[in-house]
Design an enzyme around this catalytic site. Structure first.
Site, short mmCIF file in Angstrom:
data_model
loop_
_atom_site.label_atom_id
_atom_site.label_comp_id
_atom_site.label_asym_id
_atom_site.label_seq_id
_atom_site.Cartn_x
_atom_site.Cartn_y
_atom_site.Cartn_z
N LYS A 1 -8.10 14.04 4.48
CA LYS A 1 -7.22 12.87 4.48
C LYS A 1 -6.22 13.05 5.61
O LYS A 1 -6.16 14.12 6.22
CB LYS A 1 -6.49 12.75 3.15
CG LYS A 1 -5.81 14.06 2.72
CD LYS A 1 -5.13 13.97 1.36
CE LYS A 1 -6.05 14.08 0.18
NZ LYS A 1 -6.18 12.87 -0.60
N ARG A 2 -5.41 12.00 5.91
CA ARG A 2 -4.35 12.16 6.88
C ARG A 2 -3.47 13.36 6.51
O ARG A 2 -3.28 13.65 5.33
CB ARG A 2 -3.46 10.91 6.92
CG ARG A 2 -4.11 9.73 7.58
CD ARG A 2 -4.41 9.99 9.02
NE ARG A 2 -3.20 10.05 9.82
CZ ARG A 2 -2.99 9.38 10.93
NH1 ARG A 2 -3.93 8.58 11.40
NH2 ARG A 2 -1.87 9.50 11.60
N LYS B 1 1.19 14.52 0.98
CA LYS B 1 -0.16 14.84 0.49
C LYS B 1 -0.34 16.34 0.23
O LYS B 1 -1.31 16.78 -0.35
CB LYS B 1 -1.22 14.34 1.48
CG LYS B 1 -1.23 12.81 1.63
CD LYS B 1 -2.26 12.36 2.66
CE LYS B 1 -2.20 10.89 2.99
NZ LYS B 1 -2.90 10.02 2.00
N THR C 1 -8.44 6.69 -1.89
CA THR C 1 -9.81 6.22 -2.07
C THR C 1 -10.78 7.36 -1.80
O THR C 1 -11.91 7.36 -2.31
CB THR C 1 -10.11 5.04 -1.12
OG1 THR C 1 -9.62 5.35 0.18
CG2 THR C 1 -9.48 3.76 -1.61
N HIS D 1 0.80 -1.23 0.00
CA HIS D 1 0.00 0.00 0.00
C HIS D 1 0.83 1.27 0.00
O HIS D 1 0.30 2.36 0.20
CB HIS D 1 -0.92 0.05 1.22
CG HIS D 1 -1.99 -0.98 1.22
ND1 HIS D 1 -3.25 -0.75 0.69
CD2 HIS D 1 -2.00 -2.24 1.66
CE1 HIS D 1 -3.97 -1.84 0.83
NE2 HIS D 1 -3.25 -2.77 1.42
N LYS E 1 -14.39 8.60 -3.68
CA LYS E 1 -15.64 8.94 -3.00
C LYS E 1 -16.12 10.33 -3.43
O LYS E 1 -17.31 10.55 -3.67
CB LYS E 1 -15.45 8.91 -1.47
CG LYS E 1 -15.20 7.53 -0.93
CD LYS E 1 -14.59 7.55 0.47
CE LYS E 1 -13.93 6.20 0.76
NZ LYS E 1 -12.98 6.23 1.88
#
Ligand code: 26Q
Length: 761
Positions: free
Chosen positions: A504-505, A510, A612, A322, A616
C-alpha cells in the site's frame, strides 16, 4: 464473442509474424487492442441521450485496459491460446506500461467501479485528466526511493482522440482547450466510456510573435496550458493549496460539465429535466468545483435564477468522502480562488450566502460555512449541495457523521449513508489467480464468476483433500512470485517461508514502521536465544512514498536497510527475510496478492477509511493481521475473529486515551526500548528522525499513530499467526473462510448500491 475475437486477432497477428520486429510488445499490444475493438463493435453502443451517471475523479488507476477488457469479457484464455498457436509469447505484453493516473486506493476504486458498472449493465462514465506523466516509477537505490517520470501514452492503444468534442475552459489568466480522449469500458452487454481531458493552448504557438521578438509570451501560453494536464499530484503529508492543482480540478470539472450538457441537448428535453438525465458522483472533494460551475452555466447560459439552479444541481450531485483526516479536507485561499477562477468565484459566494441565510445558529455557521477566514472549504460546499454523502466502510461512515460533518449530520441526517467499497473480482481473482478460480469452478460451478456472492458456498469444501489442494495452489503462486522477484531483481525468496504481505502507499498512519520494528524485535530475540520454534517468514513490502514526505521515505530506507542487515546474517537468514518489491503497481499487485499467506492491515484504529487491498488479499486466501479499522471490521465480521489476527487499541479506547506519552512505554518496557534504540545506534544506519518522531514528535505529537502502544499486542498476534501456520491444514481452513467471506466485497454490489441508493437510473 470468442470467435470474433479469435478471428480478428489471428488476422492482426499475421501482419506481425514472419520477420522479427522492433518493439514487439508494443506492436502485439496494438494487435490485441485492435481485435478487442472489433469485439466492442458488436456490443450495444453507448447511448448518449439516455439517462446516465458520471464518476468525476482526479485519479483513475485502471492497470492495463487490455487485461481489464479481457477480464470483463472473459476472453483471457482465448487470447493465451491464440497467441501460443501463432507462436507469440503471452508474457510479452507484460512489459507494456499501464496508465497509472492515480496514487492509490481512491484511483483504484474508481477503476474497479467503472469495470463493474460495465459488467453489470449500469450506464456509468468516468471523467478525469489525461495526465502526460502518471504516478512516478519508483526505483530503490542505496536503500532509498528514487523517482523517475512515467511515460505511458505510447503504450496504450485504447484511446481515441475526439477533437470534434473539444471545449474551451477559461481561467483568470486566459483560455485553454480541453481535448477529450475516450477509452471504451466494455461489459458483455454494454460499453461505457472513460473520458480523459488533455489541456492544450487555445492558439497554437504564435510564430509571428516569435518573429516580432515576443518569444517569452508565445512560450508562456503554451507551457502554462500543457502544465495543467502535465502531471498527477502526489498527496503529501499536508495538503498544500497549489494554484496548478486548483487549475487541474477546474479544468476537468468544467470540461466534463460542458460535455454532459452537450450530450443532454441530444435528448431534446428542457433544462429542468437535467436531474433526470444525469447524476454526478464526486470522488472526494477534488472535482467539487464542478458544483459552482454547473450553477454558473444554468444561470448564465440557460437563464435560471440561482435558487432554481441550486435545486437542479442538488438533484445531480452527490459526494463520496475517502478520508477521515481533517488535514486532507481541501481548502483554498479565497484570494487565490478568486484570481484563478473569477467567473466561478461569485457563485461560491452566493452558495455561502445561501447557507448562511438558511442556518440561524451562529455557532453552526462557523463550523459549516463554505467560506471562512479567507478560505474556501470544498468539503462543506460538496456536503451542502449534494443530495447524498457517503463514506466507504461502515466505521468510516459513522466517523464522518460524528466528526468532520457532525453539524451537517444534525441538519440533514437523511443525506448521509454508507456504501462499503468493493473490488473487481474478475481482475483480482479470475485473472490474477487462475488456480484458485479453477478450484472454485470444480466445486461450485462457474456462476460465481458473474455473481461473486455465490462464492460464499466454497466454505463448505473443507475436506482434507480440499484443504490440501488449496495449499498446493498457494504454494504454486508463491513459487511464481519467487520466480518473478528473482527475474526482476535477483533477490532469492524461499517459497517455503510464510509470506507476510504489506502492500500500500507508505504513510505513517498505515504503520509500516510497526511492521519493521516488530521484525527487529524478532531479530533481537533470535540473537538472545529467546525466539522459540519460529516458522521462517518473508516480510514482503511494496508501496510508494510521496516524494516530499520525509518520514515515509525514511521508512522505506529503514525497511531496505533491515533487509540488507538480515541478508548478511547467516542465522537470521534461516528465519527471516525482508523484501521490498519496488514500484508497486496494478501489474505486480496481481502477482503478489495471490501469493500472500498473511495480509498486514496495521492502520491505527480510526484512520483508514476502508482499504481495498485488505479485500483483495482476503479474497485470495490471506487471513488479516490487523486492527479494528476500515473494512477490516467487516472482513472479520464475515470471516470470523478466529480466522484472523486482530490486535491493537480500538477506536473507542483511543478516544479515551487523552494524555498518551510514548515515553512511559519506552521506559517501562525493555523489549520495546531496545528495538526503538536500534533506530538511533543501529547496525544499519541512522534513523534518528524516526526515533524522534516516536518519542518526541515535532509538528505532530510524539508517536501520533500509537506505534508503541500497539506494539506488544501486534507482536502477540504475529506470534499466534506464526504458530497457527505450522499446522498447515488448520491454517488452510482459515484461508478458505476468508475466501468465502470476501464474496461480500464485490465491486458489482458496490456499484449497484450507488445506483439503488443514490443515482436510481
Ligand atoms: C489532495 C490535495 C492535493 C494533492 C493531493 C491530494 C490527494 C490526492 C489523493 C488527497 C487524497 C488522495 C487519495 C486518497 C485515497 O486514496 N484515499 C483512500 O481511498 C480508498 C478508497 O475509498 C480507501 O479504501 C482508503 O482507505 C483511503 O485511504
Amino acid at each position: 464473442m470468442k470467435e470474433i475475437f479469435q478471428k480478428s486477432l489471428e488476422k492482426q497477428l499475421e501482419k506481425l509474424s514472419g520477420k522479427p520486429q522492433k518493439n514487439m510488445e508494443r506492436k502485439l499490444g496494438r494487435a490485441i487492442t485492435a481485435a478487442l475493438m472489433d469485439v466492442f463493435c458488436t456490443l450495444p453502443q453507448r447511448k448518449a441521450a439516455s439517462p446516465r451517471a458520471a464518476y468525476f475523479s482526479a485519479e483513475f488507476l485502471p492497470g492495463s485496459f487490455i487485461t481489464g477488457s479481457l477480464a470483463n469479457l472473459d476472453l483471457h484464455n482465448t487470447l493465451k491460446t491464440t497467441l501460443r498457436q501463432k507462436g507469440f509469447d503471452p508474457e510479452c505484453i507484460e512489459r507494456l506500461s499501464d496508465p497509472a493516473l492515480g496514487n492509490g486506493g481512491l484511483g483504484r476504486l474508481a477503476a474497479c467501479l467503472l469495470d463493474s458498472a460495465a459488467a453489470t449493465d449500469i450506464p456509468l462514465d468516468g471523467y478525469g485528466i489525461r495526465y502526460r506523466y502518471g504516478i512516478f516509477q519508483q526505483k530503490i537505490s542505496g536503500c532509498e526511493q528514487t523517482e523517475r517520470p512515467d511515460l505511458w501514452q505510447e503504450d496504450c492503444a485504447f484511446e481515441k482522440e475526439h477533437r470534434d468534442d473539444a471545449v474551451k475552459v477559461s481561467f483568470g489568466d486566459g483560455e485553454v482547450t480541453a481535448v477529450p480522449f475516450d477509452i471504451p469500458i466494455a461489459g458483455k452487454n454494454r460499453i461505457n466510456r472513460l473520458r480523459l481531458w488533455q489541456c492544450e493552448p487555445c492558439t497554437p504557438v504564435d510564430f509571428n510573435a516569435f518573429k516580432n521578438g515576443d518569444i517569452c509570451l508565445a512560450f508562456k501560453e503554451q507551457n502554462n496550458a500543457e502544465a495543467i494536464s502535465g502531471f498527477l499530484y502526489p498527496p503529501d503529508d499536508t495538503v498544500e493549496g497549489k494554484a496548478l492543482r486548483l487549475k487541474q480540478q477546474y479544468f476537468f470539472s468544467a470540461a466534463s460539465v460542458a460535455s454532459i450538457l452537450k450530450d443532454f441537448s441530444k435528448t431534446g428535453k428542457p433544462i429542468n429535466c437535467l436531474g433526470e438525465y444525469i447524476k454526478i458522483q464526486l470522488n472526494d472533494t477534488h472535482p467539487t468545483v464542478a458544483i459552482p460551475e454547473l450553477i454558473r452555466l444554468l444561470c448564465e447560459d440557460y437563464g435560471k435564477d440561482f435558487e432554481n439552479a441550486l435545486k437542479i444541481s442538488g438533484e445531480i450531485f452527490s459526494y463520496t468522502n475517502h478520508t477521515v483526516m481533517a488535514e486532507a479536507l481541501e481548502c483554498w485561499d479565497e484570494a487565490l480562488f478568486c484570481r484563478i477562477l473569477p467567473k466561478v468565484y461569485p457563485y461560491v459566494v452566493m452558495l455561502n450566502n445561501h447557507l448562511r441565510q438558511n442556518i440561524k445558529s451562529s455557532e453552526l455557521i462557523n463550523k459549516i460555512s463554505i467560506i471562512k477566514d479567507g478560505t474556501v472549504r470544498m468539503a462543506n460546499m460538496a456536503v451542502y449541495v449534494s443530495h447524498k454523502v457517503n463514506g466507504v466502510a461502515k466505521i468510516h461512515s459513522e466517523i464522518i457523521k460524528e466528526s468532520v460533518f457532525k453539524e451537517f449530520y444534525t441538519l440533514y441526517p437523511q443525506r448521509f449513508l454508507n456504501i462499503t467499497n468493493g473490488i473487481s473480482h474478475r481482475r483480482w481473482l479470475c485473472l490474477a489467480n487462475n488456480g484458485l478460480s479453477s478450484f472454485a469452478d470444480a466445486r461450485i460451478g462457474t456462476d460465481w464468476r458473474d455473481n461473486l456472492p455465490l462464492l460464499d458456498e466454497i466454505k463448505n469444501y473443507n475436506s482434507v483433500a480440499d484443504l490440501d489442494e488449496l495449499m498446493s495452489i498457494k504454494a504454486k503462486n508463491k513459487r511464481q512470485l519467487a520466480d518473478y522477484v528473482k527475474a526482476n531483481g535477483g533477490f532469492l525468496l524461499d517459497p517455503d517461508f510464510m509470506f507476510s504481505v504489506q502492500i500500500k502507499r507508505i504513510h505513517e498512519y498505515k504503520r509500516q514502521l510497526l511492521n519493521i520494528l516488530a521484525v527487529l524485535g524478532l531479530y533481537i530475540d533470535l540473537k538472545n536465544g529467546e525466539l522459540k520454534d519460529f516458522y521462517p517468514t518473508a516480510f514482503i513490502f511494496a508501496g510508494k512514498a510521496a516524494p516530499g514526505y520525509y518520514n515515509a521515505k525514511q521508512v522505506i530506507k529503514l525497511i531496505n536497510a533491515v533487509s540488507a542487515l538480515l541478508e548478511k546474517d547467516e542465522t537470521a537468514r534461516k528465519y527471516f527475510k525482508v523484501l521490498f518489491i519496488p514500484d508497486y503497481n496494478v501489474k505486480n499487485a496481481m502477482k503478489i496478492i495471490p501469493a500472500a499467506d498473511l495480509s498486514e492491515q496495521l492502520s491505527t484504529a480510526g484512520t483508514e477509511a476502508s482499504g481495498t487491498g485488505n479485500m483483495k488479499l482476503s479474497l485470495n486466501g490471506a487471513p488479516t493481521i490487523g486492527t479494528l479499522d476500515g473494512a477490516n471490521i467487516e472482513i472479520v465480521d464475515y470471516a470470523g475473529m478466529d480466522n484472523n489476527y486482530i490486535f491493537g487499541a480500538k477506536r473507542s479506547e483511543l478516544a479515551c486515551l487523552t494524555n498518551y506519552d510514548p515515553m512511559d512505554i519506552y521506559y517501562s518496557s525493555d523489549r520495546i526500548s531496545r528495538v526503538v534504540d536500534l533506530l538511533k545506534q543501529g547496525p544499519f544506519g541512522d534513523f534518528t528522525a524516526l526515533f524522534n518522531s516516536l518519542l518526541f514528535g515535532s509538528y505532530d505529537p510524539a508517536d501520533r499513530y500509537k506505534v508503541l502502544l500497539d506494539y506488544p499486542s501486534y507482536m502477540n498476534a504475529r506470534l499466534s499467526a506464526n504458530e497457527d501456520y505450522k499446522n498447515s491444514r488448520i491454517y488452510a481452513e482459515k484461508s478458505l473462510k476468508n475466501i468465502a467471506a470476501a464474496a461480500h466485497f464485490s465491486a458489482d454490489d458496490t456499484v449497484q448500491n450507488y445506483n439503488n441508493k443514490i443515482w436510481n437510473i
